[in-house]
Design an enzyme around this catalytic site. Structure first.
Site, short mmCIF file in Angstrom:
data_model
loop_
_atom_site.label_atom_id
_atom_site.label_comp_id
_atom_site.label_asym_id
_atom_site.label_seq_id
_atom_site.Cartn_x
_atom_site.Cartn_y
_atom_site.Cartn_z
N ASP A 16 12.17 -2.97 0.59
CA ASP A 16 10.94 -2.77 1.36
C ASP A 16 11.05 -3.55 2.66
O ASP A 16 11.50 -4.69 2.69
CB ASP A 16 9.73 -3.24 0.53
CG ASP A 16 8.42 -2.74 1.10
OD1 ASP A 16 7.75 -1.95 0.41
OD2 ASP A 16 8.05 -3.13 2.23
N GLY A 22 -4.03 1.72 -2.20
CA GLY A 22 -2.98 1.08 -1.41
C GLY A 22 -1.78 1.95 -1.09
O GLY A 22 -0.83 1.46 -0.48
N GLN A 23 -1.80 3.23 -1.50
CA GLN A 23 -0.66 4.09 -1.17
C GLN A 23 -0.72 4.45 0.31
O GLN A 23 -1.74 4.95 0.80
CB GLN A 23 -0.64 5.36 -2.03
CG GLN A 23 0.63 6.18 -1.80
CD GLN A 23 0.74 7.40 -2.71
OE1 GLN A 23 -0.20 7.74 -3.44
NE2 GLN A 23 1.89 8.06 -2.65
N HIS A 44 6.91 6.47 -4.93
CA HIS A 44 7.87 5.37 -4.89
C HIS A 44 7.42 4.30 -5.86
O HIS A 44 6.23 3.97 -5.95
CB HIS A 44 8.02 4.79 -3.49
CG HIS A 44 6.72 4.48 -2.81
ND1 HIS A 44 5.93 5.46 -2.25
CD2 HIS A 44 6.06 3.31 -2.63
CE1 HIS A 44 4.84 4.90 -1.73
NE2 HIS A 44 4.90 3.60 -1.97
N LEU A 45 8.39 3.77 -6.56
CA LEU A 45 8.15 2.71 -7.53
C LEU A 45 8.49 1.39 -6.86
O LEU A 45 9.64 1.19 -6.42
CB LEU A 45 9.03 2.96 -8.76
CG LEU A 45 8.87 2.01 -9.95
CD1 LEU A 45 7.44 2.03 -10.48
CD2 LEU A 45 9.85 2.41 -11.06
N HIS A 46 7.50 0.50 -6.75
CA HIS A 46 7.77 -0.84 -6.22
C HIS A 46 8.38 -1.67 -7.35
O HIS A 46 7.81 -1.77 -8.44
CB HIS A 46 6.47 -1.54 -5.79
CG HIS A 46 5.79 -0.95 -4.61
ND1 HIS A 46 5.92 -1.46 -3.34
CD2 HIS A 46 4.94 0.11 -4.50
CE1 HIS A 46 5.17 -0.75 -2.49
NE2 HIS A 46 4.56 0.21 -3.17
#
Ligand code: 5GP
Ligand code: ZN
Length: 119
Positions: free
Chosen positions: A36, A98-99, A105-107
Site C-alpha cells: 500500500d 472506507g472503500q 482488495h484485501l488489506h
C-alpha cells in the site's frame, strides 16, 4: 484465469496490467500482492484479484476459488514478511466503510499491535 475485461479507468486493473508501478511482493495465477502506498502498519499489503470485481461480495459471487486464492496469497506474504500467524485481513466494502478503490482488495496488515474493536 481472469475472464473479466480490465477496466482502463481502474487504478488496480492498471497496476495488474503493469501500466502503473507498484512494489509487488507476491503473485499467483489469479492474484497480485503489492505494498500500500500509504501504509497503516509496518506491513501493509494489498492483495487483489487480477480480474476486475468491485468488492468482496461480487468477488465471492464471481469465483469462490479466486477469493480463496487471494486469502492464501495473503498468508504466503504474511509468512514472507515474518508475521507468522499474526495479521489482520480487511475488505472495506462501500464508501461509507472506507472503500476508495472499487476493485476488490484485501488489506494485509501486521507488524504492530492490532487493537480490537478497530474503531
Ligand atoms: P480502500 O480505502 O479502498 O479500502 O483501500 C485503497 C488503498 O489503496 C488505500 O489504503 C490506499 O492507500 C491505497 N492506494 C491508493 N492509491 C494507490 C496507488 O497508486 N498505489 C498503491 N500501491 N496503493 C494505493
Ligand atoms: Zn479493476
Amino acid at each position: 484465469m481472469s475472464d473479466a475485461p480490465a477496466d482502463t479507468d481502474c487504478l488496480f486493473c492498471r497496476i495488474v496490467a503493469g501500466e502503473i508501478p507498484a512494489e509487488v511482493v507476491g503473485e499467483s495465477g489469479h492474484s497480485l500482492a503489492f505494498r500500500d502506498v500509504n501504509p497503516q502498519a509496518p506491513t501493509h499489503v494489498l492483495v487483489v484479484p487480477r480480474r476486475h470485481v468491485a468488492n468482496a461480495g461480487e468477488f465471492a459471487e464471481a469465483s469462490a476459488d479466486e477469493l480463496a486464492d487471494v486469502t492464501l496469497l495473503a498468508r504466503t506474504v504474511a509468512q514472507a514478511e515474518g508475521l507468522g500467524g499474526d495479521y489482520r485481513l480487511v475488505f472495506n466494502t462501500g464508501a461509507g466503510a472506507g472503500q476508495s478503490v472499487f476493485h476488490a482488495h484485501l488489506h494485509l496488515l501486521g507488524g504492530r499491535a492490532m487493537k480490537w474493536p478497530p474503531g
